[in-house]
Design a protein around this motif. Structure first.
Motif, mmCIF file in Angstrom:
data_model
loop_
_atom_site.group_PDB
_atom_site.id
_atom_site.type_symbol
_atom_site.label_atom_id
_atom_site.label_comp_id
_atom_site.label_asym_id
_atom_site.label_seq_id
_atom_site.Cartn_x
_atom_site.Cartn_y
_atom_site.Cartn_z
ATOM 1 N N GLU A 60 -7.135 3.615 6.298
ATOM 2 C CA GLU A 60 -8.368 2.827 6.446
ATOM 3 C C GLU A 60 -8.047 1.356 6.684
ATOM 4 O OE1 GLU A 60 -11.372 4.000 6.715
ATOM 5 O OE2 GLU A 60 -10.583 6.040 6.514
ATOM 6 N N TYR A 61 -7.035 0.850 6.000
ATOM 7 C CA TYR A 61 -6.645 -0.560 6.200
ATOM 8 C C TYR A 61 -6.149 -0.785 7.627
ATOM 9 C CZ TYR A 61 -3.995 -4.897 5.900
ATOM 10 O OH TYR A 61 -3.510 -6.158 6.140
ATOM 11 N N VAL A 106 -5.862 4.988 1.792
ATOM 12 C CA VAL A 106 -6.122 3.546 1.849
ATOM 13 C C VAL A 106 -5.326 2.904 2.988
ATOM 14 C CG1 VAL A 106 -5.988 1.379 0.558
ATOM 15 C CG2 VAL A 106 -6.589 3.495 -0.619
ATOM 16 N N SER A 107 -4.089 3.333 3.204
ATOM 17 C CA SER A 107 -3.259 2.786 4.285
ATOM 18 C C SER A 107 -3.906 3.038 5.639
ATOM 19 C CB SER A 107 -1.866 3.414 4.243
ATOM 20 O OG SER A 107 -1.202 3.102 3.050
ATOM 21 N N THR A 127 -1.107 7.321 2.255
ATOM 22 C CA THR A 127 -2.312 7.291 1.416
ATOM 23 C C THR A 127 -3.525 7.035 2.294
ATOM 24 O OG1 THR A 127 -2.117 4.899 0.993
ATOM 25 C CG2 THR A 127 -0.993 6.385 -0.547
ATOM 26 N N LEU A 138 0.831 -1.210 0.000
ATOM 27 C CA LEU A 138 0.000 0.000 0.000
ATOM 28 C C LEU A 138 0.865 1.260 0.000
ATOM 29 C CD1 LEU A 138 -2.819 -1.018 2.532
ATOM 30 C CD2 LEU A 138 -2.982 -0.853 0.042
#
Length: 442
Positions: free
Chosen positions: A188-189, A185-186, A183, A157
């Motif tokens: 949220e992951y 996405v990182s 990011t 990611l």
């Protein structure tokens, strides 16, 4: 996880060198103490074969090892933030990913330790076949592989971030997990994985606790073992709660930052770092080291730098030599076998002065269970002598055995096969239970 390295960062630039040095000293000192305790505990768990060959101690070693590594990485990041040292993104990424890896090991190991206690209480006859050293080592390896795969996903990611557009790979802020969320996405992951990890661990430990509670209500279950297992599982829940507390560190600091000055926030930040991140990493070593009767004397001995009084050491060596001589002469074991017998401790019972003509009994704790059973199996050689070899039981168990001996004698006179095991009487293979004679089984 975003919480682990946060309290090491964002140290106020406005603090004077004296204040910053005082804060770092007050924070680093307990961290060093906790780290030394963990290292000594790790040494203790590898110093005796009984620890290396017992599954629950192997799991405990893995738990404390992960906590110790996490503590070391957290302290490194903290000291770099205090010294205002910035790192390149690749170096910071390696430290942060390693911190995340070791942080994820602890809750999963707690689940394994809870399942081990559940099997020991609910399936005592199958415990030795299910919970083996090989199975334990495979489970630990699987945990590390699973957590490593999560780290691999985090790295992939991170690669989505356009590093080539940066003028330099040198970070402008101090290294922490928060600044490695390059990011959305990182981020949220990380939140999703943290939630999944702790919810799964909580469900696993809670289900084990409920299973032990239900098993404790059965008449055939050892009440003392069930009670100890229940307390152990409660302890695991507390440990899991402490691990979870580190995840709310950032949220608490964010709320507090809106109501206090920056100078006060830095102090609060350091306090949270010690009590929410570092202290929980040392609790496993302290609690198990003081609670477990097998670990406690050896841990205290190692914490005292293996110091002993000369008189005590001499008496212990004399008692051990006496025991080995007795095993060789009276139990007729080969000399080579006797030399290889290892004792954790040997001492005499009673005061220094004993009644005339009455020797003081010797208590020996064997380092290996097989060697103890080998010595006990030679007890037939003492028939017709004034010597005997027996297990040492607590006073409560001895009182129960005194009650069972007459009952056993009556069954033997009737032609039945009666055997006493600890505080239980088995007649022709069946557990003997009577409300008036064996109330501890109800």
């Amino acid at each position: 996880m975003s919480d682990i390295s946060q309290s090491q960062t964002n140290i106020s630039v406005g603090l004077h060198d004296l204040e910053r040095g005082l804060l770092s000293s007050l924070t680093t000192l307990p961290c060093c103490v906790f780290f030394c305790i963990n290292v000594i505990m790790l040494f203790t768990l590898r110093s005796k074969s009984v620890f290396r060959e017992t599954c629950r101690y192997i799991l405990l070693y893995n738990l404390i090892l992960a906590d110790t590594l996490q503590m070391a990485v957290s302290q490194i990041l903290y000291m770099m933030s205090i010294c205002r040292i910035t790192l390149p993104y690749p170096v910071c990424g390696i430290l942060v990913m390693f911190a995340n890896l070791t942080n994820e090991i602890s809750p999963l190991t707690l689940v394994l330790m809870s399942l081990e206690r559940y099997v020991a209480v609910c399936y005592p006859l199958r415990h030795a076949t299910i919970i083996t050293i090989r199975n334990t080592e495979v489970a630990i390896i699987m945990i590390w592989i699973f957590c490593s795969l999560n780290i691999l996903i985090r790295v992939l990611l991170l690669l989505e971030f356009p590093f080539e557009e940066l003028q330099s790979l040198q970070m402008k802020d101090f290294c922490s997990t928060f600044f490695m969320f390059l990011t959305p996405v990182s981020h949220e992951y990380d939140k999703a994985y943290t939630c999944f990890l702790f919810v799964s661990a909580f469900v696993g430990v809670t289900c084990s606790y409920i299973g032990v509670m239900l098993a404790a209500r059965l008449a055939s279950t050892d009440k003392a073992s069930a009670r100890k297992a229940r307390n152990t599982l409660l302890l695991h829940l507390v440990q899991l709660g402490f691990s979870l507390s580190s995840t709310v560190n950032n949220a608490l600091l964010l709320v507090i930052s809106k109501t206090v000055s920056r100078r006060v926030l830095v102090v609060v930040q350091n306090v949270f770092y010690v009590f929410l991140i570092i202290l929980p990493r040392c609790l496993s070593a302290l609690i198990y080291g003081l609670r477990d009767q097998t670990i406690r004397p050896i841990l205290v001995y190692n914490l005292c730098c293996q110091l002993k009084l000369t008189v005590v050491t001499g008496n212990a060596k004399d008692a051990e030599a006496t025991v080995k001589s007795f095993i060789k002469i009276h139990l007729k074991l080969p000399e080579d076998t006797v030399k290889n017998i290892a004792f954790d401790r040997v001492h005499r019972l009673g005061g220094v002065r004993s009644p005339a003509g009455r020797p003081r009994p010797i208590v020996a704790k064997f380092g290996q269970f097989k060697q103890k059973e080998q010595v006990k199996s030679r007890g037939r050689e003492l028939k017709g002598t004034d010597f005997s070899v027996n297990d040492q039981f607590p006073k409560e168990i001895l009182e129960r055995r005194k009650v069972l001996f007459p009952v056993r004698r009556n069954f033997i006179q009737r032609g039945s096969r009666a055997v006493i095991s600890v505080d239980r009487l088995y007649v022709d293979g069946q557990l003997y239970r009577d409300p008036g004679t064996t109330p501890w089984l109800y």
